[in-house]
Design an enzyme around this catalytic site. Structure first.
Site, PDB file in Angstrom:
ATOM      1  N   SER A  70      -6.461  -1.851   4.295  1.00  0.00           N
ATOM      2  CA  SER A  70      -6.663  -2.210   5.709  1.00  0.00           C
ATOM      3  C   SER A  70      -5.436  -1.832   6.550  1.00  0.00           C
ATOM      4  O   SER A  70      -5.509  -1.851   7.775  1.00  0.00           O
ATOM      5  CB  SER A  70      -6.949  -3.710   5.838  1.00  0.00           C
ATOM      6  OG  SER A  70      -5.902  -4.438   5.239  1.00  0.00           O
ATOM      7  N   GLU A  71      -4.325  -1.510   5.900  1.00  0.00           N
ATOM      8  CA  GLU A  71      -3.133  -1.069   6.645  1.00  0.00           C
ATOM      9  C   GLU A  71      -3.138   0.444   6.888  1.00  0.00           C
ATOM     10  O   GLU A  71      -2.118   1.012   7.281  1.00  0.00           O
ATOM     11  CB  GLU A  71      -1.848  -1.466   5.902  1.00  0.00           C
ATOM     12  CG  GLU A  71      -1.635  -2.953   5.744  1.00  0.00           C
ATOM     13  CD  GLU A  71      -1.286  -3.687   7.047  1.00  0.00           C
ATOM     14  OE1 GLU A  71      -1.423  -3.082   8.136  1.00  0.00           O
ATOM     15  OE2 GLU A  71      -0.895  -4.851   6.958  1.00  0.00           O
ATOM     16  N   GLY A 105      -7.642  -4.475  -1.821  1.00  0.00           N
ATOM     17  CA  GLY A 105      -8.079  -5.511  -2.761  1.00  0.00           C
ATOM     18  C   GLY A 105      -7.748  -5.304  -4.224  1.00  0.00           C
ATOM     19  O   GLY A 105      -8.303  -5.990  -5.076  1.00  0.00           O
ATOM     20  N   ASN A 142       0.847  -1.199   0.000  1.00  0.00           N
ATOM     21  CA  ASN A 142       0.000   0.000   0.000  1.00  0.00           C
ATOM     22  C   ASN A 142       0.877   1.242   0.000  1.00  0.00           C
ATOM     23  O   ASN A 142       2.034   1.198   0.422  1.00  0.00           O
ATOM     24  CB  ASN A 142      -1.004  -0.006   1.160  1.00  0.00           C
ATOM     25  CG  ASN A 142      -0.514  -0.782   2.350  1.00  0.00           C
ATOM     26  OD1 ASN A 142       0.281  -0.277   3.136  1.00  0.00           O
ATOM     27  ND2 ASN A 142      -0.940  -2.038   2.478  1.00  0.00           N
TER      28      ASN A 142
HETATM   29 ZN   LIG Z   1       1.920  -6.059   3.948  1.00  0.00          ZN
END
Ligand SMILES: [Zn+2]
Length: 268
Positions: free
Chosen positions: A74-75, A45, A30
């Site tokens: 999600s991070e 995703g 990310n």
């Molecule tokens: Zn990772």
């Protein structure tokens, strides 16, 4: 200041580079950038190799989604933790480059003073304790490292790099992986031979001369930095001079650091 659209395009470009170089597989990794008090971040995703500017999500500095078709990575808490702690950082890159991640899986930090360009531009890459990916645990695991380091290995997970802009954060990821690859090759050939305290001291002088000092972390457990720092009186201070035998090192380093200097001069 860059426009939001330019920043979206830059995130897309850096995602493509991460994927091209094999630093991420499938939907891994990310990227984020802070722009005018908001955070532009990659969505969850999707492969970083095939993003479009439109896919980038905008959130507030506290993580509230402001726009975007898809949810943010999600991070996100890991990225937000960095921005909270580091006013000098406006970009964060997370990936799983295989060699650096191998060190993170083996529980080995990249902490030895073996490569002049790493000492000059990045310093030690510490290893944060294991935290379940995609949970708040990750942000907690890196807390102690955020203030002092611009690159961190995440145990059994991957690597995180910080920068004042996206290109600096991305290039730091390249440096981490390159450092890991070279260290691995040296280990296969009998183990790296660390630079001497004296060599490190000369590099610290060069680093200060180039004005890179405050952004580079001294390594904590190779021993050479400690000796070097003591020998040069806390790296010499602002009035330190470069001795004649160091001029050659300065010239060689200047030649190899063209990119870094270009970046430093870049006031876009
Ligand atoms: Zn990772």
């Amino acid at each position: 200041m860059r426009s939001e659209f330019e920043t979206r395009r830059e995130i897309v470009e850096i995602g493509r580079r991460l994927w091209d170089r094999g630093y991420v597989a499938a939907n891994d990794g990310n990227i984020s950038a802070r722009l005018g008090g908001r955070i532009l971040v990659t969505p969850t995703g999707l492969s970083k190799g095939f993003l479009k500017p439109d896919d980038i999500v905008v959130v507030s500095e506290s993580g509230v989604k402001l726009s975007g078709r898809i949810e943010p990575t999600s991070e996100l808490p890991m990225h937000l933790a960095v921005y909270r702690e580091r006013a000098d950082v406006d970009a964060v890159v997370h990936a799983h480059p295989p060699k650096a991640t191998g060190f993170a899986v083996a529980g080995v930090p990249l902490a030895q003073c073996v490569l002049p360009e790493v000492i000059l531009t990045l310093g030690e890459v510490p290893l944060a304790g294991y935290a379940t990916p995609s949970t708040e645990e990750v942000a907690r695991s890196i807390c102690e490292f955020i203030p002092r380091f611009n690159a961190i290995l995440l145990s059994n997970h991957g690597a995180l790099t910080l920068g004042r802009d996206l290109s600096q954060a991305y290039f730091r990821m390249e440096t981490v992986e390159h450092f890991a690859e070279i260290t691995l090759a040296a280990r296969a050939l009998g183990g790296p031979s660390p630079l001497s305290s004296d060599d490190v001291r000369k590099l610290l002088n060069v680093r200060e001369k180039l004005g890179l000092g405050e952004t580079v972390a001294d390594c904590s457990d190779c021993g050479a930095c400690d000796g070097a720092t003591a020998a040069s009186g806390a790296t010499g201070g602002a009035g330190s001079t470069v001795a004649p035998d160091e001029e050659e090192i300065v010239r060689a380093v200047l030649a190899r650091l063209g990119d870094v200097l270009d970046e430093k001069g870049d006031r876009r």
